[in-house]
Design an enzyme around this catalytic site. Structure first.
Site, PDB file in Angstrom:
ATOM      1  N   GLY A  77       0.791  -1.216   0.000  1.00  0.00           N
ATOM      2  CA  GLY A  77       0.000   0.000   0.000  1.00  0.00           C
ATOM      3  C   GLY A  77       0.826   1.270   0.000  1.00  0.00           C
ATOM      4  CB  THR A  79       1.002  -2.176   8.501  1.00  0.00           C
ATOM      5  OG1 THR A  79      -0.344  -2.126   8.012  1.00  0.00           O
ATOM      6  CG2 THR A  79       1.030  -2.872   9.847  1.00  0.00           C
ATOM      7  CB  CYS A  80       2.750   0.398   4.079  1.00  0.00           C
ATOM      8  SG  CYS A  80       3.568   1.833   4.754  1.00  0.00           S
ATOM      9  CB  SER A  81      -0.271  -4.489   5.147  1.00  0.00           C
ATOM     10  OG  SER A  81      -0.981  -5.597   4.624  1.00  0.00           O
TER      11      SER A  81
END
Length: 690
Positions: free
Chosen positions: A385, A443-445
């Site tokens: 992401g 997070t960037c998930s």
């Protein structure tokens, strides 16, 4: 006349000094320009042999494994992860970029080798096929021109052999490329880039660039003035971008947003070269601001992962006023420690401590962390992401295997399970720190398995630390986001062409029922902060005094001076800029000041803040109104608890977050008293408290 000559000499010296400084700055700028031109030139003429070797090792680990029926090119055994040694950060970045470029064009490069009959070559073993593909990728980028040999370059026999071999067959390879393009009617080689990567690169090229301001070196006003002098215009939002424009980020006040088309020009600005503007994914700034908002006066911060040094520096900049100790986990090697020291010194950061242990190796009762009140968790995740996943992987030294996931556009179930298990273990470990009051998980998930599910499983794990469980609370950004950005208690930004993706969860310890204040006290505290806007009117003094008289009759043990002391304490806490805290908590902290006061440097300033209440030694004086007697009983329990905690720490005083503002001198004194061990290195080398 002598005075006039003296003034002339003084003026001449000033002019010489200023000229010298300007000359040094000019030389420094010219040196940086030369270095940048050299980097560009290296890309056109090829790379040193060590770059090809490292890129081949990386490519060997991330290349696409094909089905048995499609295997035409043999790459040898790749069961073990190759050991890659980089000369410096630049060589590391170039090696990764070259390996990823070979991955993008893997099918095309293999077809060129087979069509031209350059492969197979019996003089080149299968173990060197990765090197052959990587060097062919670079040869095609250079339009099949001869590679330059750089001065003082350490030559590698395998690289020299394959380089000569490919160049000897360059005409056949160029013809094979032309036949491939004709076969697939490809106007350019970009046709051969997988669709997932093509879409990702299109989004990356459109996502605005986020730069945070290093206020150690420059103010926001000076940055704006400098940008205006260079022709930039400030606009309200990214929707108003028109080339040389910028905007202040809607979530982070110290982050400026620019059009992505200006990347190269911005990186060439002195503001960037001098570490005044730092380019970083917005998700990291959101995480740092969230942790800073939860930090109480006198509390420290634990950063569970090293990640990018820019994230650590940003936290140091934001906490400049209170100067807490920032503990960074996982600095394993002396080389990494020295690298971080140099980076932080150049950026002006001083309140950072480097811990050799990984976060999960730290004991919750570690005496170095007894003042830690906030934990920031930025675990390794799939990072799909992020606005620029490749840049994030490089800046945070993440697993090279994530490049394969980026190439595929998804993460395999097995890898996603491994990542989620690791994230859950780290979050559960964070819940065990008794003194910590809040945790930020970011997070960037794009996967719920790494986001919501991890947080929910951790909260359901039953780990309560000091028996006060955690609860989810809204982030500070929830009020300035639309309904689509936030779901339930989580803050989320979906990845798009105008923003990178981010998931944020804030966990805070629940206040025990014994410490909850009445609705009347909550309203009074809100009114003292001018938050009610006249909604609740104050009662006449006659009505307020009556219940106090009855209270004194029922509780003969309470003294006549208690209501006045409680009222004074209430006004002090109500005026505080921090979040509302129950009154009995303040009383508990007053009692803690009388338990093992071995550190005068840290205890004395807190006692002097309360003004005329400093002479009071009984915790009962911090009780409000008619609840004095009941709260006294609670304090005795809390006192025993505090004593128990003190015995566990071998006599070390426990410092909770203060409800009142602590003088800056006191904060600095507490900083100097942070214990230092062999595995904890502070950049400023403070005086040993012993």
């Amino acid at each position: 006349m002598p005075d006039s000559e003296s003034n002339l000499v003084s003026s001449h010296v000033d002019v010489v000094n200023r000229t010298s400084v300007l000359s040094e700055m000019k030389i420094s700028d010219e040196k940086r320009s030369v270095e940048k031109r050299a980097v560009t030139q290296i890309g056109k003429d090829g790379y040193p042999d060590s770059i090809y070797i490292n890129a081949a090792k990386i490519f060997q680990g991330i290349r696409v494994e094909k089905s048995t029926g499609r295997i035409l090119v043999q790459y040898g055994n790749a069961s073990e992860s190759p050991v890659v040694a980089f000369k410096d950060e630049h060589s590391r970045r170039v090696s990764y970029e070259l390996a990823f470029r070979a991955l993008k064009y893997q099918d095309l490069l293999e077809e060129m080798l087979l069509d031209s009959k350059v492969y197979p070559c019996y003089s080149i073993p299968d173990e060197l096929t990765s090197l052959l593909v990587v060097m062919l990728c670079d040869l095609q980028d250079r339009k099949f021109q001869k590679r330059k040999v750089f001065a003082e370059e350490e030559l590698v026999a395998e690289v020299q052999e394959i380089g000569h071999y490919l160049y000897r067959y360059r005409t056949k390879l160029a013809a094979a490329l032309a036949r491939c393009r004709i076969k697939y009617d490809a106007l350019s080689i970009e046709y051969f880039v997988p669709e997932t990567i093509s879409k990702q690169e299109q989004r990356t090229s459109a996502v605005p660039l986020c730069f945070w301001i290093n206020t150690f070196k420059i103010t926001l006003e000076d940055v704006i003035r400098d940008l205006e002098m260079k022709g930039f215009t400030k606009v309200e939002s990214v929707s108003d971008f028109d080339h040389y424009t910028y905007a202040v980020d809607q979530h982070c006040h110290d982050v400026l947003v620019f059009p992505s088309s200006l990347r190269e020009e911005l990186l060439n600005l002195d503001l960037f070269a001098d570490c005044k503007l730092l380019l970083q994914d917005k998700s990291r700034s959101l995480a740092v601001h969230s942790a800073h908002a939860l930090l109480s006066e006198g509390g420290d911060i634990i950063m569970a992962h090293t990640g990018s040094h820019l994230t650590i520096a940003h936290m140091s900049v934001l906490t400049n006023d209170s100067k807490p100790s920032i503990f960074v986990c996982g600095v394993k090697s002396l080389a990494k420690e020295e690298e971080l020291r140099n980076n932080f010194s150049h950026m002006g950061c001083e309140n950072i401590w480097l811990l050799h242990e990984d976060f999960t190796e730290l004991q919750p009762t570690d005496p170095r962390l007894e003042k830690a009140k906030v934990i920031l968790l930025l675990p390794q995740c799939s990072e799909l992401g992020a606005g620029n996943p490749m840049e994030l992987i490089l800046s945070e030294h993440s697993d090279a295997g994530l490049l394969r996931d980026l190439f595929q556009g998804f993460v395999s179930e097995d890898k996603l399970r491994i990542l989620a298990e690791r994230q859950l273990n780290e979050l559960i470990h964070a819940l065990k720190f008794n003194k910590v009051q809040a945790i930020v998980y970011c997070t960037c998930s794009v996967y719920p398995e790494e986001n919501e599910l991890v947080v929910k499983k951790a909260l359901e794990s039953g780990v309560e630390g000091d028996k006060r469980p955690y609860r989810l609370i809204p982030s500070i950004f929830s009020t300035c986001s639309n309904s689509e950005s936030s779901t339930e208690m989580f803050f989320k930004i979906e990845p798009s062409e105008i923003s990178s993706g981010c998931f944020l969860a804030v966990l805070e310890r629940e206040v025990s029922s014994a410490k909850k204040v009445s609705a009347k006290d909550i309203l009074a505290s809100a009114a003292a902060k001018a938050l009610l806007d006249g909604i609740v009117e104050e009662k006449p003094k006659e009505e307020v005094k009556k219940p106090k008289v009855k209270q004194r009759r029922r509780k003969a043990a309470a003294s006549d001076s208690k209501p006045k002391a409680a009222k004074d304490l209430h006004h002090h806490t109500g005026a505080n800029a921090k979040a509302e805290v129950p009154v009995s908590k303040a009383a508990s902290k007053t009692q803690e000041k009388h338990v093992c006061p071995t550190k005068a440097g840290s205890d004395t300033p807190q006692k002097t803040v309360q003004g005329k209440k400093a002479a009071s030694n009984t915790p009962q004086k911090s009780v409000q109104g008619k609840k004095a007697a009941s709260d006294t009983a609670q304090k005795s329990v809390q006192g025993k608890k505090a004593a128990s905690n003190t015995q566990q720490k071998n006599g070390r005083p426990t410092k909770a977050a203060s409800n009142v503002s602590v003088p800056k001198a006191a904060s600095k004194t507490r900083q100097k008293n942070v214990p230092q061990t062999d595995s904890c290195v502070e950049l400023k080398k403070p005086v040993n408290p012993d």
